[in-house]
Design a protein around this motif. Structure first.
Motif, PDB file in Angstrom:
ATOM      1  N   ALA A 131      32.866 -38.999 -51.621  1.00 38.67           N
ATOM      2  CA  ALA A 131      31.623 -39.066 -50.847  1.00 38.67           C
ATOM      3  C   ALA A 131      31.865 -38.675 -49.395  1.00 38.67           C
ATOM      4  CB  ALA A 131      31.029 -40.469 -50.919  1.00 38.67           C
ATOM      5  N   ALA A 132      33.094 -38.871 -48.920  1.00 36.14           N
ATOM      6  CA  ALA A 132      33.462 -38.504 -47.554  1.00 36.14           C
ATOM      7  C   ALA A 132      34.064 -37.092 -47.501  1.00 36.14           C
ATOM      8  CB  ALA A 132      34.453 -39.519 -46.985  1.00 36.14           C
ATOM      9  N   ASN A 133      33.879 -36.309 -48.570  1.00 29.53           N
ATOM     10  CA  ASN A 133      34.398 -34.938 -48.674  1.00 29.53           C
ATOM     11  C   ASN A 133      35.924 -34.862 -48.588  1.00 29.53           C
ATOM     12  OD1 ASN A 133      31.919 -33.674 -49.077  1.00 29.53           O
ATOM     13  ND2 ASN A 133      31.534 -33.535 -46.884  1.00 29.53           N
ATOM     14  N   GLN A 134      36.594 -35.906 -49.012  1.00 25.12           N
ATOM     15  CA  GLN A 134      38.059 -35.923 -49.043  1.00 25.12           C
ATOM     16  C   GLN A 134      38.500 -35.827 -50.504  1.00 25.12           C
ATOM     17  OE1 GLN A 134      39.215 -39.455 -46.922  1.00 25.12           O
ATOM     18  NE2 GLN A 134      38.618 -38.611 -44.956  1.00 25.12           N
ATOM     19  N   PHE A 135      38.297 -34.648 -51.067  1.00 32.59           N
ATOM     20  CA  PHE A 135      38.509 -34.458 -52.494  1.00 32.59           C
ATOM     21  C   PHE A 135      39.986 -34.513 -52.887  1.00 32.59           C
ATOM     22  CE2 PHE A 135      34.370 -32.611 -51.614  1.00 32.59           C
ATOM     23  CZ  PHE A 135      33.601 -33.275 -52.550  1.00 32.59           C
ATOM     24  N   ASP A 136      40.858 -34.037 -52.027  1.00 31.66           N
ATOM     25  CA  ASP A 136      42.286 -34.108 -52.318  1.00 31.66           C
ATOM     26  C   ASP A 136      42.731 -35.566 -52.399  1.00 31.66           C
ATOM     27  OD1 ASP A 136      44.896 -32.810 -52.687  1.00 31.66           O
ATOM     28  OD2 ASP A 136      45.381 -33.737 -50.751  1.00 31.66           O
ATOM     29  N   LYS A 137      42.305 -36.384 -51.445  1.00 27.25           N
ATOM     30  CA  LYS A 137      42.652 -37.805 -51.458  1.00 27.25           C
ATOM     31  C   LYS A 137      42.011 -38.504 -52.659  1.00 27.25           C
ATOM     32  CE  LYS A 137      43.524 -38.364 -46.539  1.00 27.25           C
ATOM     33  NZ  LYS A 137      43.096 -39.024 -45.291  1.00 27.25           N
ATOM     34  N   ALA A 138      40.814 -38.074 -53.040  1.00 27.27           N
ATOM     35  CA  ALA A 138      40.157 -38.641 -54.220  1.00 27.27           C
ATOM     36  C   ALA A 138      40.981 -38.361 -55.472  1.00 27.27           C
ATOM     37  CB  ALA A 138      38.745 -38.074 -54.371  1.00 27.27           C
ATOM     38  N   GLY A 139      41.490 -37.144 -55.577  1.00 23.00           N
ATOM     39  CA  GLY A 139      42.347 -36.798 -56.709  1.00 23.00           C
ATOM     40  C   GLY A 139      43.615 -37.631 -56.735  1.00 23.00           C
ATOM     41  N   ARG A 140      44.183 -37.877 -55.564  1.00 24.32           N
ATOM     42  CA  ARG A 140      45.393 -38.715 -55.485  1.00 24.32           C
ATOM     43  C   ARG A 140      45.090 -40.160 -55.895  1.00 24.32           C
ATOM     44  NH1 ARG A 140      49.448 -35.889 -52.695  1.00 24.32           N
ATOM     45  NH2 ARG A 140      48.646 -34.007 -51.713  1.00 24.32           N
ATOM     46  N   ALA A 141      43.904 -40.654 -55.521  1.00 21.81           N
ATOM     47  CA  ALA A 141      43.507 -42.006 -55.938  1.00 21.81           C
ATOM     48  C   ALA A 141      43.364 -42.066 -57.456  1.00 21.81           C
ATOM     49  CB  ALA A 141      42.207 -42.412 -55.248  1.00 21.81           C
ATOM     50  N   LEU A 142      42.835 -41.002 -58.060  1.00 20.02           N
ATOM     51  CA  LEU A 142      42.714 -40.966 -59.516  1.00 20.02           C
ATOM     52  C   LEU A 142      44.078 -40.889 -60.191  1.00 20.02           C
ATOM     53  CD1 LEU A 142      39.570 -38.699 -59.980  1.00 20.02           C
ATOM     54  CD2 LEU A 142      39.743 -41.166 -60.354  1.00 20.02           C
ATOM     55  N   LEU A 143      45.032 -40.240 -59.551  1.00 16.70           N
ATOM     56  CA  LEU A 143      46.399 -40.236 -60.098  1.00 16.70           C
ATOM     57  C   LEU A 143      46.969 -41.652 -60.123  1.00 16.70           C
ATOM     58  CD1 LEU A 143      47.998 -37.034 -58.535  1.00 16.70           C
ATOM     59  CD2 LEU A 143      47.507 -37.469 -60.942  1.00 16.70           C
ATOM     60  N   ASP A 144      46.665 -42.447 -59.098  1.00 17.13           N
ATOM     61  CA  ASP A 144      47.096 -43.849 -59.106  1.00 17.13           C
ATOM     62  C   ASP A 144      46.467 -44.600 -60.282  1.00 17.13           C
ATOM     63  OD1 ASP A 144      48.637 -43.461 -56.827  1.00 17.13           O
ATOM     64  OD2 ASP A 144      47.082 -44.228 -55.457  1.00 17.13           O
ATOM     65  N   VAL A 145      45.210 -44.285 -60.590  1.00 15.63           N
ATOM     66  CA  VAL A 145      44.531 -44.908 -61.733  1.00 15.63           C
ATOM     67  C   VAL A 145      45.239 -44.522 -63.029  1.00 15.63           C
ATOM     68  CG1 VAL A 145      42.384 -44.984 -63.072  1.00 15.63           C
ATOM     69  CG2 VAL A 145      42.299 -45.084 -60.571  1.00 15.63           C
ATOM     70  N   VAL A 146      45.617 -43.257 -63.160  1.00 21.60           N
ATOM     71  CA  VAL A 146      46.336 -42.810 -64.365  1.00 21.60           C
ATOM     72  C   VAL A 146      47.658 -43.568 -64.490  1.00 21.60           C
ATOM     73  CG1 VAL A 146      47.542 -40.853 -65.431  1.00 21.60           C
ATOM     74  CG2 VAL A 146      45.267 -40.535 -64.473  1.00 21.60           C
ATOM     75  N   ASN A 147      48.371 -43.731 -63.394  1.00 21.37           N
ATOM     76  CA  ASN A 147      49.632 -44.485 -63.437  1.00 21.37           C
ATOM     77  C   ASN A 147      49.384 -45.927 -63.869  1.00 21.37           C
ATOM     78  OD1 ASN A 147      51.177 -42.302 -62.646  1.00 21.37           O
ATOM     79  ND2 ASN A 147      51.061 -42.803 -60.486  1.00 21.37           N
ATOM     80  N   HIS A 148      48.332 -46.520 -63.369  1.00 23.88           N
ATOM     81  CA  HIS A 148      47.967 -47.890 -63.729  1.00 23.88           C
ATOM     82  C   HIS A 148      47.658 -47.982 -65.228  1.00 23.88           C
ATOM     83  CE1 HIS A 148      45.863 -51.675 -61.987  1.00 23.88           C
ATOM     84  NE2 HIS A 148      46.153 -51.906 -63.246  1.00 23.88           N
ATOM     85  N   LEU A 149      46.876 -47.042 -65.730  1.00 25.02           N
ATOM     86  CA  LEU A 149      46.542 -47.026 -67.162  1.00 25.02           C
ATOM     87  C   LEU A 149      47.793 -46.836 -68.019  1.00 25.02           C
ATOM     88  CD1 LEU A 149      43.282 -44.874 -67.102  1.00 25.02           C
ATOM     89  CD2 LEU A 149      43.449 -47.283 -67.742  1.00 25.02           C
ATOM     90  N   THR A 150      48.691 -45.998 -67.565  1.00 22.81           N
ATOM     91  CA  THR A 150      49.936 -45.776 -68.305  1.00 22.81           C
ATOM     92  C   THR A 150      50.761 -47.055 -68.377  1.00 22.81           C
ATOM     93  OG1 THR A 150      49.924 -43.474 -67.588  1.00 22.81           O
ATOM     94  CG2 THR A 150      51.997 -44.335 -68.446  1.00 22.81           C
ATOM     95  N   ASP A 151      50.798 -47.814 -67.281  1.00 21.88           N
ATOM     96  CA  ASP A 151      51.515 -49.096 -67.284  1.00 21.88           C
ATOM     97  C   ASP A 151      50.901 -50.062 -68.292  1.00 21.88           C
ATOM     98  OD1 ASP A 151      53.206 -48.134 -65.318  1.00 21.88           O
ATOM     99  OD2 ASP A 151      52.138 -49.145 -63.668  1.00 21.88           O
ATOM    100  N   VAL A 152      49.569 -50.066 -68.399  1.00 18.92           N
ATOM    101  CA  VAL A 152      48.893 -50.927 -69.375  1.00 18.92           C
ATOM    102  C   VAL A 152      49.273 -50.503 -70.786  1.00 18.92           C
ATOM    103  CG1 VAL A 152      46.646 -51.597 -70.324  1.00 18.92           C
ATOM    104  CG2 VAL A 152      46.951 -51.430 -67.848  1.00 18.92           C
ATOM    105  N   LEU A 153      49.247 -49.206 -71.021  1.00 19.35           N
ATOM    106  CA  LEU A 153      49.593 -48.704 -72.349  1.00 19.35           C
ATOM    107  C   LEU A 153      51.033 -49.078 -72.717  1.00 19.35           C
ATOM    108  CD1 LEU A 153      48.323 -47.145 -74.654  1.00 19.35           C
ATOM    109  CD2 LEU A 153      49.168 -45.049 -73.630  1.00 19.35           C
ATOM    110  N   LEU A 154      51.939 -48.981 -71.785  1.00 20.17           N
ATOM    111  CA  LEU A 154      53.330 -49.368 -72.044  1.00 20.17           C
ATOM    112  C   LEU A 154      53.441 -50.860 -72.353  1.00 20.17           C
ATOM    113  CD1 LEU A 154      55.225 -47.276 -69.344  1.00 20.17           C
ATOM    114  CD2 LEU A 154      55.310 -46.986 -71.825  1.00 20.17           C
ATOM    115  N   ALA A 155      52.650 -51.672 -71.677  1.00 16.33           N
ATOM    116  CA  ALA A 155      52.676 -53.117 -71.936  1.00 16.33           C
ATOM    117  C   ALA A 155      52.131 -53.433 -73.327  1.00 16.33           C
ATOM    118  CB  ALA A 155      51.858 -53.847 -70.876  1.00 16.33           C
ATOM    119  N   MET A 156      51.276 -52.590 -73.845  1.00 13.30           N
ATOM    120  CA  MET A 156      50.647 -52.856 -75.143  1.00 13.30           C
ATOM    121  C   MET A 156      51.520 -52.442 -76.323  1.00 13.30           C
ATOM    122  SD  MET A 156      46.700 -51.868 -74.416  1.00 13.30           S
ATOM    123  CE  MET A 156      46.088 -52.671 -75.905  1.00 13.30           C
TER     124      MET A 156
END
Length: 163
Positions: free
Chosen positions: A137-162
């Motif tokens: 929303a603040a036109n910081q699309f590169d940083k938004a993509g990096r935040a989504l990469l953190d989400v992917v890492n978080h999801l991967t950690d959940v999958l490993l725990a399962m």
């Protein structure tokens, strides 16, 4: 070119995730050997599958976002301004959709007894997507993509725990 990119982003979110799954069926033979590890319950398998699906969708989206983020942030000339605004709105809407799906995933894990023990590890993925939404929303699309990469890492950690 920008219309093609916008269509690719829309296609990623409108395409069924099951299309990403392996389509060839394999036949298995039953073994009489004892199983070493306990089997996951049906709810856990389904939950792990949903987490894996979100990882697939998000990584594909981030890949596409990476290609357009730089161009979206750089486009400011008067002739293509309206098209750039439409493309930015499409990206923002797509990130909002990701956040909504992750909200639902968190709610489902919290509400499903067999998945509740994994909820603590899953909690926060929707907040990460909300952060990406705010950055977009603040036109910081590169940083938004990096935040989504953190989400992917978080999801991967959940999958490993399962597993």
């Amino acid at each position: 070119m920008q219309r093609i990119i916008a269509l690719l982003i829309i296609t990623v979110f409108l395409s069924p995730v099951s299309g990403l799954a392996q389509s060839r069926k394999r036949t298995t033979t039953k073994s009489t050997r004892p199983v070493a590890a306990p089997m996951l319950g049906e709810a856990e398998r389904a939950g792990a599958g949903r987490v894996a699906d979100q990882i697939k969708v998000l990584t594909k989206f981030i890949y596409l976002l990476g290609g357009v983020a730089k161009g979206l942030e750089a486009v400011d000339d008067a002739t293509s301004r309206n098209e750039a605004k439409q493309n930015k709105a499409t990206v923002r809407s797509s990130i909002r959709s990701v956040k909504d799906v992750l909200d639902k995933l968190e709610i489902d894990f919290r509400a499903t007894p067999a998945l509740q023990r994994y909820y603590i590890k899953l909690a926060g993925v929707a907040a990460g997507a909300a952060k990406a939404e705010d950055l977009a929303a603040a036109n910081q699309f590169d940083k938004a993509g990096r935040a989504l990469l953190d989400v992917v890492n978080h999801l991967t950690d959940v999958l490993l725990a399962m597993r």
